[in-house]
Motif scaffolding. Structure first.
Motif, PDB file in Angstrom:
ATOM      1  N   GLY A   1       9.921   3.073 -39.106  1.00 55.03           N
ATOM      2  CA  GLY A   1       9.681   2.316 -37.879  1.00 55.03           C
ATOM      3  C   GLY A   1       9.589   3.149 -36.623  1.00 55.03           C
ATOM      4  O   GLY A   1       9.300   2.611 -35.542  1.00 55.03           O
ATOM      5  N   ARG A   2       9.819   4.449 -36.740  1.00 57.72           N
ATOM      6  CA  ARG A   2       9.847   5.283 -35.537  1.00 57.72           C
ATOM      7  C   ARG A   2       8.482   5.418 -34.844  1.00 57.72           C
ATOM      8  O   ARG A   2       8.419   5.372 -33.609  1.00 57.72           O
ATOM      9  N   PRO A   3       7.380   5.600 -35.562  1.00 61.66           N
ATOM     10  CA  PRO A   3       6.093   5.724 -34.866  1.00 61.66           C
ATOM     11  C   PRO A   3       5.737   4.500 -34.020  1.00 61.66           C
ATOM     12  O   PRO A   3       5.216   4.639 -32.907  1.00 61.66           O
ATOM     13  N   LEU A   4       6.008   3.306 -34.533  1.00 63.99           N
ATOM     14  CA  LEU A   4       5.740   2.096 -33.763  1.00 63.99           C
ATOM     15  C   LEU A   4       6.592   2.061 -32.507  1.00 63.99           C
ATOM     16  O   LEU A   4       6.117   1.697 -31.428  1.00 63.99           O
ATOM     17  N   LEU A   5       7.846   2.471 -32.619  1.00 65.14           N
ATOM     18  CA  LEU A   5       8.722   2.543 -31.457  1.00 65.14           C
ATOM     19  C   LEU A   5       8.180   3.542 -30.444  1.00 65.14           C
ATOM     20  O   LEU A   5       8.132   3.254 -29.240  1.00 65.14           O
ATOM     21  N   ASP A   6       7.758   4.715 -30.910  1.00 68.26           N
ATOM     22  CA  ASP A   6       7.190   5.711 -29.992  1.00 68.26           C
ATOM     23  C   ASP A   6       5.968   5.154 -29.272  1.00 68.26           C
ATOM     24  O   ASP A   6       5.782   5.368 -28.067  1.00 68.26           O
TER      25      ASP A   6
ATOM     26  N   THR B   1       0.052   8.911 -38.891  1.00 67.59           N
ATOM     27  CA  THR B   1      -0.689   9.708 -39.873  1.00 67.59           C
ATOM     28  C   THR B   1       0.206  10.041 -41.065  1.00 67.59           C
ATOM     29  O   THR B   1      -0.200   9.888 -42.223  1.00 67.59           O
ATOM     30  N   ALA B   2       1.429  10.473 -40.777  1.00 64.79           N
ATOM     31  CA  ALA B   2       2.358  10.860 -41.842  1.00 64.79           C
ATOM     32  C   ALA B   2       2.736   9.687 -42.730  1.00 64.79           C
ATOM     33  O   ALA B   2       2.888   9.835 -43.947  1.00 64.79           O
ATOM     34  N   HIS B   3       2.876   8.507 -42.131  1.00 62.95           N
ATOM     35  CA  HIS B   3       3.295   7.320 -42.891  1.00 62.95           C
ATOM     36  C   HIS B   3       2.114   6.476 -43.367  1.00 62.95           C
ATOM     37  O   HIS B   3       2.318   5.386 -43.913  1.00 62.95           O
ATOM     38  N   ALA B   4       0.892   6.964 -43.153  1.00 62.73           N
ATOM     39  CA  ALA B   4      -0.317   6.251 -43.574  1.00 62.73           C
ATOM     40  C   ALA B   4      -0.325   4.810 -43.055  1.00 62.73           C
ATOM     41  O   ALA B   4      -0.427   3.847 -43.812  1.00 62.73           O
ATOM     42  N   ASP B   5      -0.212   4.676 -41.725  1.00 64.11           N
ATOM     43  CA  ASP B   5      -0.227   3.375 -41.057  1.00 64.11           C
ATOM     44  C   ASP B   5      -1.533   3.268 -40.268  1.00 64.11           C
ATOM     45  O   ASP B   5      -1.582   3.622 -39.085  1.00 64.11           O
ATOM     46  N   PRO B   6      -2.617   2.802 -40.890  1.00 61.41           N
ATOM     47  CA  PRO B   6      -3.911   2.838 -40.221  1.00 61.41           C
ATOM     48  C   PRO B   6      -4.018   1.948 -38.995  1.00 61.41           C
ATOM     49  O   PRO B   6      -4.696   2.307 -38.027  1.00 61.41           O
ATOM     50  N   LEU B   7      -3.372   0.780 -39.007  1.00 64.70           N
ATOM     51  CA  LEU B   7      -3.481  -0.099 -37.852  1.00 64.70           C
ATOM     52  C   LEU B   7      -2.827   0.531 -36.624  1.00 64.70           C
ATOM     53  O   LEU B   7      -3.382   0.494 -35.519  1.00 64.70           O
ATOM     54  N   LEU B   8      -1.658   1.122 -36.809  1.00 66.65           N
ATOM     55  CA  LEU B   8      -1.020   1.816 -35.702  1.00 66.65           C
ATOM     56  C   LEU B   8      -1.866   3.010 -35.269  1.00 66.65           C
ATOM     57  O   LEU B   8      -2.001   3.301 -34.078  1.00 66.65           O
ATOM     58  N   LEU B   9      -2.460   3.690 -36.228  1.00 68.41           N
ATOM     59  CA  LEU B   9      -3.314   4.837 -35.903  1.00 68.41           C
ATOM     60  C   LEU B   9      -4.489   4.393 -35.035  1.00 68.41           C
ATOM     61  O   LEU B   9      -4.891   5.107 -34.101  1.00 68.41           O
ATOM     62  N   SER B  10      -5.033   3.226 -35.319  1.00 72.50           N
ATOM     63  CA  SER B  10      -6.136   2.730 -34.489  1.00 72.50           C
ATOM     64  C   SER B  10      -5.680   2.498 -33.049  1.00 72.50           C
ATOM     65  O   SER B  10      -6.450   2.692 -32.100  1.00 72.50           O
ATOM     66  N   ALA B  11      -4.426   2.092 -32.886  1.00 71.76           N
ATOM     67  CA  ALA B  11      -3.890   1.857 -31.545  1.00 71.76           C
ATOM     68  C   ALA B  11      -3.628   3.167 -30.816  1.00 71.76           C
ATOM     69  O   ALA B  11      -3.907   3.289 -29.618  1.00 71.76           O
ATOM     70  N   THR B  12      -3.102   4.170 -31.513  1.00 72.06           N
ATOM     71  CA  THR B  12      -2.846   5.449 -30.847  1.00 72.06           C
ATOM     72  C   THR B  12      -4.148   6.141 -30.471  1.00 72.06           C
ATOM     73  O   THR B  12      -4.266   6.712 -29.385  1.00 72.06           O
TER      74      THR B  12
ATOM     75  N   ARG C   1       3.301  11.463 -30.425  1.00 75.14           N
ATOM     76  CA  ARG C   1       4.337  11.356 -31.456  1.00 75.14           C
ATOM     77  C   ARG C   1       4.033  10.200 -32.394  1.00 75.14           C
ATOM     78  O   ARG C   1       4.174  10.310 -33.623  1.00 75.14           O
ATOM     79  N   ALA C   2       3.621   9.069 -31.808  1.00 74.37           N
ATOM     80  CA  ALA C   2       3.284   7.898 -32.629  1.00 74.37           C
ATOM     81  C   ALA C   2       2.080   8.193 -33.522  1.00 74.37           C
ATOM     82  O   ALA C   2       2.047   7.779 -34.683  1.00 74.37           O
ATOM     83  N   HIS C   3       1.109   8.911 -32.986  1.00 68.59           N
ATOM     84  CA  HIS C   3      -0.098   9.254 -33.744  1.00 68.59           C
ATOM     85  C   HIS C   3       0.253  10.120 -34.951  1.00 68.59           C
ATOM     86  O   HIS C   3      -0.212   9.866 -36.072  1.00 68.59           O
ATOM     87  N   ALA C   4       1.100  11.121 -34.725  1.00 66.91           N
ATOM     88  CA  ALA C   4       1.523  11.995 -35.823  1.00 66.91           C
ATOM     89  C   ALA C   4       2.313  11.204 -36.862  1.00 66.91           C
ATOM     90  O   ALA C   4       2.131  11.380 -38.069  1.00 66.91           O
ATOM     91  N   GLY C   5       3.189  10.325 -36.405  1.00 63.71           N
ATOM     92  CA  GLY C   5       3.980   9.518 -37.331  1.00 63.71           C
ATOM     93  C   GLY C   5       3.131   8.529 -38.112  1.00 63.71           C
ATOM     94  O   GLY C   5       3.344   8.330 -39.313  1.00 63.71           O
TER      95      GLY C   5
END
Length: 255
Positions: free
Chosen positions: A122-127, A156-167, A150-154
């Protein structure tokens, strides 16, 4: 943004929730979830909080769902995730001038940071959400960029594409404000690509409009027209995009 979309391995319930969510049917998606466990209660709350961000409505429903999630949370990760949603809801209320809850938003995300370990899921979403506060409430683009990275790196590491689209989208927005057109166009294009691949319809129109801001005619006009089509299809959601999608003749009439 919250959550990571859907994959072929998801169970039928999660697939149904995702499809409804992606089409701006947050209430219907939430109705599929029985808040009997911390995970289900938190997911239900996150859906209704996201609805507030896209519709500027449903605040009481989100508050009620969030209180249930907070009551059921027992572990640090669960309490931290609930605090993260609490901060996001307070941020949204402040952003849309429903009520100034900026202090509550900062305090809740600070509490989440103390509970969610640096390498936790849950840390990347928090960042990312701390970046939103830095950008839109504190007006500190440097702090926002650091949090988004930081969120972008997290993500990527956790394979969270929707969050990646936001970053991608928010880093591109900062680049555009600084006149870095090529960097901004790349980031907006990546955000749009991911959202289209995921089928995240409710987030696609904003991505189209952002990319249009970096293009020249006729491509910019084509992108905005596609955004208008999706905006109408989803019943005028997200509400805050309406003024950006006014037809050209309406713009001229009110100039």
């Amino acid at each position: 943004m919250s959550g990571d979309g859907t994959t072929a391995e998801d169970d039928p319930l999660q697939t149904a929730v995702w499809r409804l969510r992606s089409r701006a049917c947050w209430v219907d998606a939430a109705a599929l979830l029985t808040p009997a466990t911390p995970q289900a209660a938190l997911q239900r709350a996150s859906l209704l909080v996201e609805r507030c961000l896209y519709t500027e409505a449903g605040w009481e429903d989100a508050e009620d769902a969030l209180r249930t999630a907070e009551a059921l949370a027992h572990t640090d990760d669960e309490r931290g995730a609930a605090a993260c949603e609490r901060g996001y809801l307070a941020y949204a209320a402040t952003l849309f001038q429903v009520r100034d809850r900026a202090d509550e938003a900062r305090a809740a995300l600070g509490r989440a940071a103390a509970l969610i370990a640096p390498g936790a899921l849950g840390r990347p979403l928090l960042d990312f959400r701390r970046g939103l506060i830095a950008e839109n409430l504190t007006r500190s683009p440097q702090a926002a960029r650091a949090a988004y990275r930081r969120a972008h790196a997290g993500a990527t590491a956790h394979a969270d594409p929707l969050l990646l689209s936001a970053t991608w989208r928010h880093l591109a927005g900062l680049a555009l404000r600084e006149g870095e057109l090529t960097e901004a166009r790349h980031g907006f294009a990546e955000s749009l690509r991911i959202r289209e691949e995921l089928g995240y319809m409710v987030g696609t129109a904003p991505a189209l409009v952002s990319l249009a801001d970096t293009e020249t005619e006729p491509e910019a006009g084509r992108l905005r027209e596609e955004a208008r089509r999706l905006f109408r299809l989803l019943g005028g959601v997200p509400t805050w995009l309406a003024h950006r999608l006014a037809p050209p003749e309406e713009d001229a009439a009110t100039a």
